[in-house]
Each structure stands twice: as structure tokens, then as C-alpha cells.
Scaffold this active site. Structure first.
Site, short mmCIF file in Angstrom:
data_model
loop_
_atom_site.label_atom_id
_atom_site.label_comp_id
_atom_site.label_asym_id
_atom_site.label_seq_id
_atom_site.Cartn_x
_atom_site.Cartn_y
_atom_site.Cartn_z
NE ARG A 38 -4.01 -2.07 1.87
CZ ARG A 38 -3.68 -3.35 1.93
NH1 ARG A 38 -2.45 -3.70 2.25
NH2 ARG A 38 -4.56 -4.30 1.69
CG HIS A 68 1.30 -8.46 -8.18
ND1 HIS A 68 0.88 -7.16 -8.31
CD2 HIS A 68 0.30 -9.22 -8.72
CE1 HIS A 68 -0.32 -7.13 -8.89
NE2 HIS A 68 -0.69 -8.37 -9.15
CE1 TYR A 71 -2.91 -6.42 -6.50
CE2 TYR A 71 -3.01 -6.26 -4.11
CZ TYR A 71 -2.96 -7.01 -5.25
OH TYR A 71 -2.96 -8.39 -5.16
CG HIS A 108 -3.12 -5.00 -11.70
ND1 HIS A 108 -3.94 -4.89 -10.61
CD2 HIS A 108 -2.65 -6.28 -11.68
CE1 HIS A 108 -3.98 -6.04 -9.95
NE2 HIS A 108 -3.19 -6.90 -10.58
CD GLU A 143 -2.82 -9.84 -12.81
OE1 GLU A 143 -1.92 -9.26 -12.16
OE2 GLU A 143 -3.72 -10.51 -12.28
CG ASP A 177 -5.88 -13.43 -12.46
OD1 ASP A 177 -6.89 -14.16 -12.35
OD2 ASP A 177 -5.35 -12.85 -11.50
CG HIS A 180 -7.98 -10.87 -13.35
ND1 HIS A 180 -6.79 -10.18 -13.21
CD2 HIS A 180 -8.50 -10.98 -12.10
CE1 HIS A 180 -6.62 -9.87 -11.94
NE2 HIS A 180 -7.63 -10.35 -11.24
CG HIS A 212 -1.74 -14.15 -11.35
ND1 HIS A 212 -1.96 -12.79 -11.32
CD2 HIS A 212 -0.42 -14.32 -11.10
CE1 HIS A 212 -0.82 -12.17 -11.05
NE2 HIS A 212 0.14 -13.08 -10.93
CG ASP A 225 -10.34 -8.70 -9.90
OD1 ASP A 225 -10.02 -9.84 -9.50
OD2 ASP A 225 -9.52 -7.76 -9.99
CG HIS A 227 -8.84 -13.51 -6.98
ND1 HIS A 227 -7.47 -13.41 -6.92
CD2 HIS A 227 -9.22 -12.64 -7.94
CE1 HIS A 227 -7.06 -12.51 -7.80
NE2 HIS A 227 -8.10 -12.01 -8.43
CD GLU A 257 -2.69 -13.02 -8.14
OE1 GLU A 257 -3.63 -13.12 -8.96
OE2 GLU A 257 -1.90 -12.08 -8.12
ZN ZN Z 1 -7.79 -10.13 -9.32
FE FE Z 2 -3.82 -11.79 -10.67
FE FE Z 3 -2.64 -8.88 -10.11
#
Ligand code: ZN
Ligand code: FE
Ligand code: FE
Length: 291
Positions: A38, A68, A71, A108, A143, A177, A180, A212, A225, A227, A257
């Protein structure tokens, strides 16, 4: 065959400890953040700890790792300072990744929020062009996204357009993914062959470097989205067996994930190994006269 299966691991206790935690859950690849997920502050590079991780990965025959990006990274934000921050985070993280050569760094593509897809794609490609170098030790992966809101990457065409504009193509790839692409409307459960053929036609399978593996709480095309654990979503365990054992995919790293802790991820890995890895041929081939 022993597939490269792993999960997203925490780096908070240190690099070598993160590697050991991955070994402990039966993983042979993993994902991690290069910094507080974060926060925007880079972690101090600890060369000794990173060297210990490299030795551990080699001893346990890990496949490529898939780091990764944070975010909060949005290289196609309308706000110039957020785009600048994205570029700085990418450059700093790739500096850290120089200590773990030969691996992947996934991000992303971002959300263009009101700027339009074309502008978003231009801004993402421009950032990559300013940061990527042919001599870099890392390949950067775009991704595939669920297509939520103004997310770039919900269509394979978005990723192809970014790759098409980037000069250093040997340092760029895609991480697919499963949650996704299903949420984006690709029928991965019903027609994996068709989805891969479509990916090959639009992007090129040679760009596909990692997956993923996440089940999805929602039906195909929901653009949500969310998971789910393997076998507890709309894709189901059989989809993952198909994906992991597919001849075009089976040598790639597969990262969980799913909403699980390390122990739960270990159980998911064990389940997938029991279904996908096949009999243990650790004894090796029988030696004949001609070898
Ligand atoms: Zn996701
Ligand atoms: Fe992912
Ligand atoms: Fe991701």
C-alpha cells in the site's frame, strides 16, 4: 512432471525467510511485493538476504518467480503525479529485481478513468519505453484484467496494442489470470483451446510467461474480479487441471492468489500436484548400454 506451482508470499520477515516459507508449503515458484503493497516507499535492498534467497531457490529447483507491482500503481492515471509515481515504483522495483535475475515482474496496466482506452494505452507504453532496457535481468509482464470500470487489459487486444508500441519487446510479456479472463468474458472453463487460440492470434503465445491460477466467485463476463479458492468457484478444479497440464502452458509458473493463508495455499498446491504432477519419476531413467 513437477509443475512450477506457488502462491503469493509475504516478504515482511525478509527475503530468505519468504523463500523458506514457500519451500515449506511445497511451492516451486512464488509471487511477492517488492515494497509495502500500500505504501510507495521502496524497501532497502539487502544484498546478503537476496543472495541467500537465490541460493535457496536454486537448491530447491524453483522455476521463475513472478513479483507483483503495488496495487496503487496506475501508469494511465489522468493525474500526472500518479503516473510519475508509477514510473518511479517500476524503476525502483526493477532495480531490486536485478538482485534476482531471470525472473518476472507483473503489473496491472491500470485504469484510464475518463481519458479513454487509446490515451491509456499510449501512457502505459510510454512508461515502459522510458524504463525497459534490453540488458535488464527482468521481463515485465502485463496482467490480463477483469475489465472492471475503465481497466485497461480486459481484452487481449489492449495488451497487444501496448506490446505493439513498446520498443524493447524482448523484456515484455503477459501474465494470464484465470479469474480475470473468465470475468472478462473468455470461456476458460468451456473452451480453453479456443481462448488460447484467441490469445495466440491476438497477442502471440510466445509472450505468455506466467499464470495466476484463481477460481472466480462470479460467472463469466461478470467483470467483477473476486477470487475464489481452487474448486470453490465457477471455474472448478477440472479447469485448473486442464490449464496446468496443457502442453502450451505446463512449463510456465502458476501462482495462486486465492483467499487463503500459507497453510491453505499449501493444501491447494498439494491438491493440484496430486492431480497434475503425475507419478514421481525421481529414480530417473533406467540406464541402458547406450545411455
Ligand atoms: Zn484479481
Ligand atoms: Fe492476478
Ligand atoms: Fe494482479
Amino acid at each position: 512432471m513437477k509443475h512450477y506451482l506457488g502462491a503469493h508470499m509475504s516478504a515482511s520477515a525478509g527475503w530468505a525467510k519468504m523463500g523458506q516459507a514457500a519451500v515449506d508449503i511445497g511451492a516451486t515458484t512464488m509471487a511477492f511485493f517488492c515494497r509495502n503493497p500500500r505504501g510507495s516507499r521502496a524497501k532497502a535492498v539487502k544484498p546478503k538476504d537476496l543472495a541467500a534467497l537465490r541460493a535457496l531457490l536454486e537448491a530447491h529447483q524453483f522455476g521463475p518467480l513472478v513479483a507483483h507491482a503495488p496495487y496503487i500503481m496506475n501508469p494511465c492515471s489522468k493525474d500526472e503525479s500518479i503516473r510519475a509515481l508509477a514510473e518511479r515504483m517500476l524503476a525502483e522495483d526493477l532495480e531490486l529485481m536485478e538482485h534476482l535475475p531471470g525472473n518476472y515482474y507483473n503489473f496491472h496496466p491500470g485504469s484510464h478513468v475518463g481519458q479513454g482506452l487509446e490515451v491509456g494505452i499510449e501512457q502505459i507504453a510510454a512508461m515502459l519505453d522510458r524504463v525497459l532496457r534490453p540488458e535488464m535481468a527482468t521481463t515485465v509482464l502485463l496482467e490480463t484484467m477483469a475489465g472492471k470500470g475503465s481497466e485497461v487489459g480486459g481484452r487481449f487486444e489492449d495488451l497487444a496494442a501496448i506490446i505493439g508500441r513498446v520498443a524493447v519487446k524482448e523484456r515484455i510479456g503477459v501474465c494470464l489470470d484465470t479469474c480475470h479472463i473468465s470475468d472478462a468474458g473468455y470461456p476458460v472453463r468451456e473452451d480453453l483451446e479456443g481462448v488460447l487460440a484467441e490469445f495466440d492470434r491476438v497477442v502471440g503465445l510466445s509472450y505468455l510467461k506466467a499464470l495466476h491460477i484463481n477460481d472466480s466467485l462470479n460467472p463469466p463476463g461478470s467483470r467483477k474480479d473476486r477470487h475464489a479458492k481452487i474448486g470453490q468457484g465457477t471455474l472448478g478444479t477440472g479447469t485448473f487441471v486442464q490449464v496446468i497440464t496443457h502442453p502450451a502452458l505446463e512449463r510456465l509458473p502458476f501462482i495462486l492468489e486465492t483467499p487463503d493463508d500459507d497453510k491453505g495455499h499449501g493444501e491447494e498446491i498439494a491438491l493440484l500436484r496430486s492431480l497434475c504432477d503425475g507419478p514421481d519419476d525421481a529414480a530417473g531413467p533406467v540406464s541402458g548400454e547406450d545411455g
